[in-house]
Design a protein around this motif. Structure first.
Motif, PDB file in Angstrom:
ATOM      1  N   SER A  80       0.831  -1.199   0.000  1.00  0.00           N
ATOM      2  CA  SER A  80       0.000   0.000   0.000  1.00  0.00           C
ATOM      3  C   SER A  80       0.867   1.252   0.000  1.00  0.00           C
ATOM      4  O   SER A  80       0.498   2.262  -0.599  1.00  0.00           O
ATOM      5  CB  SER A  80      -0.935   0.006   1.205  1.00  0.00           C
ATOM      6  N   ALA A  81       2.014   1.221   0.651  1.00  0.00           N
ATOM      7  CA  ALA A  81       2.904   2.374   0.652  1.00  0.00           C
ATOM      8  C   ALA A  81       3.495   2.592  -0.738  1.00  0.00           C
ATOM      9  O   ALA A  81       3.649   3.734  -1.175  1.00  0.00           O
ATOM     10  CB  ALA A  81       4.024   2.184   1.670  1.00  0.00           C
ATOM     11  N   SER A  82       3.799   1.506  -1.453  1.00  0.00           N
ATOM     12  CA  SER A  82       4.358   1.669  -2.794  1.00  0.00           C
ATOM     13  C   SER A  82       3.291   2.199  -3.753  1.00  0.00           C
ATOM     14  O   SER A  82       3.594   2.967  -4.656  1.00  0.00           O
ATOM     15  CB  SER A  82       4.937   0.361  -3.307  1.00  0.00           C
ATOM     16  N   GLU A  83       2.021   1.784  -3.568  1.00  0.00           N
ATOM     17  CA  GLU A  83       0.953   2.319  -4.413  1.00  0.00           C
ATOM     18  C   GLU A  83       0.763   3.803  -4.171  1.00  0.00           C
ATOM     19  O   GLU A  83       0.594   4.576  -5.101  1.00  0.00           O
ATOM     20  CB  GLU A  83      -0.358   1.583  -4.131  1.00  0.00           C
ATOM     21  N   LYS A  84       0.782   4.210  -2.899  1.00  0.00           N
ATOM     22  CA  LYS A  84       0.587   5.615  -2.573  1.00  0.00           C
ATOM     23  C   LYS A  84       1.764   6.455  -3.038  1.00  0.00           C
ATOM     24  O   LYS A  84       1.593   7.609  -3.383  1.00  0.00           O
ATOM     25  CB  LYS A  84       0.385   5.790  -1.069  1.00  0.00           C
ATOM     26  N   SER A  85       2.952   5.889  -3.034  1.00  0.00           N
ATOM     27  CA  SER A  85       4.107   6.678  -3.435  1.00  0.00           C
ATOM     28  C   SER A  85       4.150   6.904  -4.944  1.00  0.00           C
ATOM     29  O   SER A  85       4.788   7.833  -5.401  1.00  0.00           O
ATOM     30  CB  SER A  85       5.396   5.998  -2.960  1.00  0.00           C
ATOM     31  N   THR A  86       3.468   6.057  -5.729  1.00  0.00           N
ATOM     32  CA  THR A  86       3.481   6.255  -7.177  1.00  0.00           C
ATOM     33  C   THR A  86       2.538   7.371  -7.592  1.00  0.00           C
ATOM     34  O   THR A  86       2.740   7.975  -8.631  1.00  0.00           O
ATOM     35  CB  THR A  86       3.096   4.956  -7.907  1.00  0.00           C
ATOM     36  N   LEU A  87       1.515   7.643  -6.789  1.00  0.00           N
ATOM     37  CA  LEU A  87       0.586   8.722  -7.109  1.00  0.00           C
ATOM     38  C   LEU A  87       1.000   9.990  -6.388  1.00  0.00           C
ATOM     39  O   LEU A  87       1.339   9.958  -5.212  1.00  0.00           O
ATOM     40  CB  LEU A  87      -0.829   8.345  -6.675  1.00  0.00           C
ATOM     41  N   SER A  88       0.927  11.102  -7.087  1.00  0.00           N
ATOM     42  CA  SER A  88       1.204  12.368  -6.439  1.00  0.00           C
ATOM     43  C   SER A  88      -0.009  12.759  -5.602  1.00  0.00           C
ATOM     44  O   SER A  88      -1.074  12.144  -5.691  1.00  0.00           O
ATOM     45  CB  SER A  88       1.496  13.451  -7.475  1.00  0.00           C
ATOM     46  N   LYS A  89       0.147  13.791  -4.800  1.00  0.00           N
ATOM     47  CA  LYS A  89      -0.971  14.226  -3.966  1.00  0.00           C
ATOM     48  C   LYS A  89      -2.145  14.670  -4.824  1.00  0.00           C
ATOM     49  O   LYS A  89      -3.298  14.391  -4.519  1.00  0.00           O
ATOM     50  CB  LYS A  89      -0.535  15.367  -3.047  1.00  0.00           C
ATOM     51  N   ARG A  90      -1.860  15.347  -5.903  1.00  0.00           N
ATOM     52  CA  ARG A  90      -2.920  15.838  -6.783  1.00  0.00           C
ATOM     53  C   ARG A  90      -3.646  14.664  -7.439  1.00  0.00           C
ATOM     54  O   ARG A  90      -4.874  14.647  -7.536  1.00  0.00           O
ATOM     55  CB  ARG A  90      -2.325  16.758  -7.855  1.00  0.00           C
ATOM     56  N   GLN A  91      -2.879  13.685  -7.909  1.00  0.00           N
ATOM     57  CA  GLN A  91      -3.505  12.517  -8.529  1.00  0.00           C
ATOM     58  C   GLN A  91      -4.351  11.751  -7.528  1.00  0.00           C
ATOM     59  O   GLN A  91      -5.445  11.276  -7.856  1.00  0.00           O
ATOM     60  CB  GLN A  91      -2.426  11.595  -9.111  1.00  0.00           C
ATOM     61  N   GLU A  92      -3.870  11.645  -6.307  1.00  0.00           N
ATOM     62  CA  GLU A  92      -4.635  10.955  -5.258  1.00  0.00           C
ATOM     63  C   GLU A  92      -5.941  11.704  -4.979  1.00  0.00           C
ATOM     64  O   GLU A  92      -7.000  11.101  -4.817  1.00  0.00           O
ATOM     65  CB  GLU A  92      -3.780  10.853  -3.989  1.00  0.00           C
ATOM     66  N   LYS A  93      -5.864  13.015  -4.936  1.00  0.00           N
ATOM     67  CA  LYS A  93      -7.045  13.845  -4.692  1.00  0.00           C
ATOM     68  C   LYS A  93      -8.058  13.671  -5.824  1.00  0.00           C
ATOM     69  O   LYS A  93      -9.261  13.512  -5.593  1.00  0.00           O
ATOM     70  CB  LYS A  93      -6.596  15.306  -4.574  1.00  0.00           C
ATOM     71  N   LEU A  94      -7.576  13.687  -7.060  1.00  0.00           N
ATOM     72  CA  LEU A  94      -8.464  13.501  -8.204  1.00  0.00           C
ATOM     73  C   LEU A  94      -9.080  12.107  -8.211  1.00  0.00           C
ATOM     74  O   LEU A  94     -10.257  11.932  -8.549  1.00  0.00           O
ATOM     75  CB  LEU A  94      -7.705  13.762  -9.514  1.00  0.00           C
ATOM     76  N   ARG A  95      -8.335  11.119  -7.829  1.00  0.00           N
ATOM     77  CA  ARG A  95      -8.864   9.755  -7.777  1.00  0.00           C
ATOM     78  C   ARG A  95      -9.991   9.648  -6.755  1.00  0.00           C
ATOM     79  O   ARG A  95     -11.041   9.065  -7.017  1.00  0.00           O
ATOM     80  CB  ARG A  95      -7.749   8.766  -7.423  1.00  0.00           C
ATOM     81  N   LYS A  96      -9.793  10.271  -5.584  1.00  0.00           N
ATOM     82  CA  LYS A  96     -10.837  10.238  -4.556  1.00  0.00           C
ATOM     83  C   LYS A  96     -12.083  10.981  -5.026  1.00  0.00           C
ATOM     84  O   LYS A  96     -13.215  10.544  -4.768  1.00  0.00           O
ATOM     85  CB  LYS A  96     -10.318  10.846  -3.258  1.00  0.00           C
ATOM     86  N   ARG A  97     -11.908  12.104  -5.720  1.00  0.00           N
ATOM     87  CA  ARG A  97     -13.062  12.852  -6.229  1.00  0.00           C
ATOM     88  C   ARG A  97     -13.828  12.047  -7.262  1.00  0.00           C
ATOM     89  O   ARG A  97     -15.053  12.042  -7.282  1.00  0.00           O
ATOM     90  CB  ARG A  97     -12.597  14.170  -6.861  1.00  0.00           C
TER      91      ARG A  97
END
Length: 184
Positions: free
Chosen positions: A154-171
């Motif tokens: 899970s840490a490696s998955e989160k590290s591949t996405l930037s904060k902006r990409q993570e935010k867009l994915r959640k939206r």
């Protein structure tokens, strides 16, 4: 600034060395007193009991002398100013483990005086913890067997996405119209 830090470290080391001196003397006296109060039948101690005490006291004596020698501050004899504050005895790692070994030894000395020789089995915590640390830090990772695989993935998955990409994915998961997917 650096002189203030040296004074602080020297003061902390002096306090730790006082605790070491008390710790090498007080558990022995308490063990004898507790034997006198609660376990008169165990006096004089058996040869096995004395052997355990000596075998565990020697490493404690070595560690306390080691910590005392590296933690003692050196002062200028004429002015009394600190020349060297010694190594910081409050740092994590080896210093912390040395103190842990001393504390376990002292607890076992006092506990054996109060409750009996079976209390020395708690001393096995030291090699058990050493085996655990060697396994978890060296052998386990070298063999590819680690207990933290799910957290590593899970840490490696989160590290591949930037904060902006993570935010867009959640939206986009919520159905937010601001998170449009661009199709090519």
């Amino acid at each position: 600034m650096a002189h203030g830090a040296a004074k602080r470290i020297a003061g902390q080391n002096e306090q730790a060395i006082r605790v070491l001196h008390l710790g090498m003397f007080l558990p022995t006296v308490l063990s004898i007193l507790l034997r006198l109060l609660f376990r008169r039948g165990s006096l004089p101690p058996s040869k096995g009991s004395l052997a355990i005490y000596v075998v565990t006291y020697l490493p404690a004596l070595f560690l306390s002398r080691y910590l005392e020698s590296i933690g003692t501050s050196r002062r200028d004899p004429t002015t009394g100013a600190i020349v060297s504050s010694g190594q910081d005895l409050n740092q994590p790692g080896v210093m912390e483990w040395c103190f842990d070994i001393l504390y376990v030894t002292w607890v076992c000395q006092i506990g054996s005086g109060a409750f009996g020789e079976w209390f020395w089995y708690f001393y096995l915590l030291i090699p058990s913890y050493a085996v655990f640390k060697v396994w978890s830090n060296f052998i386990g990772p070298m063999t590819g067997w680690s207990s933290d695989k799910s957290t590593e993935e899970s840490a490696s998955e989160k590290s591949t996405l930037s904060k902006r990409q993570e935010k867009l994915r959640k939206r986009s998961e919520k159905g937010d119209p601001r998170a449009r997917t661009v199709r090519k």
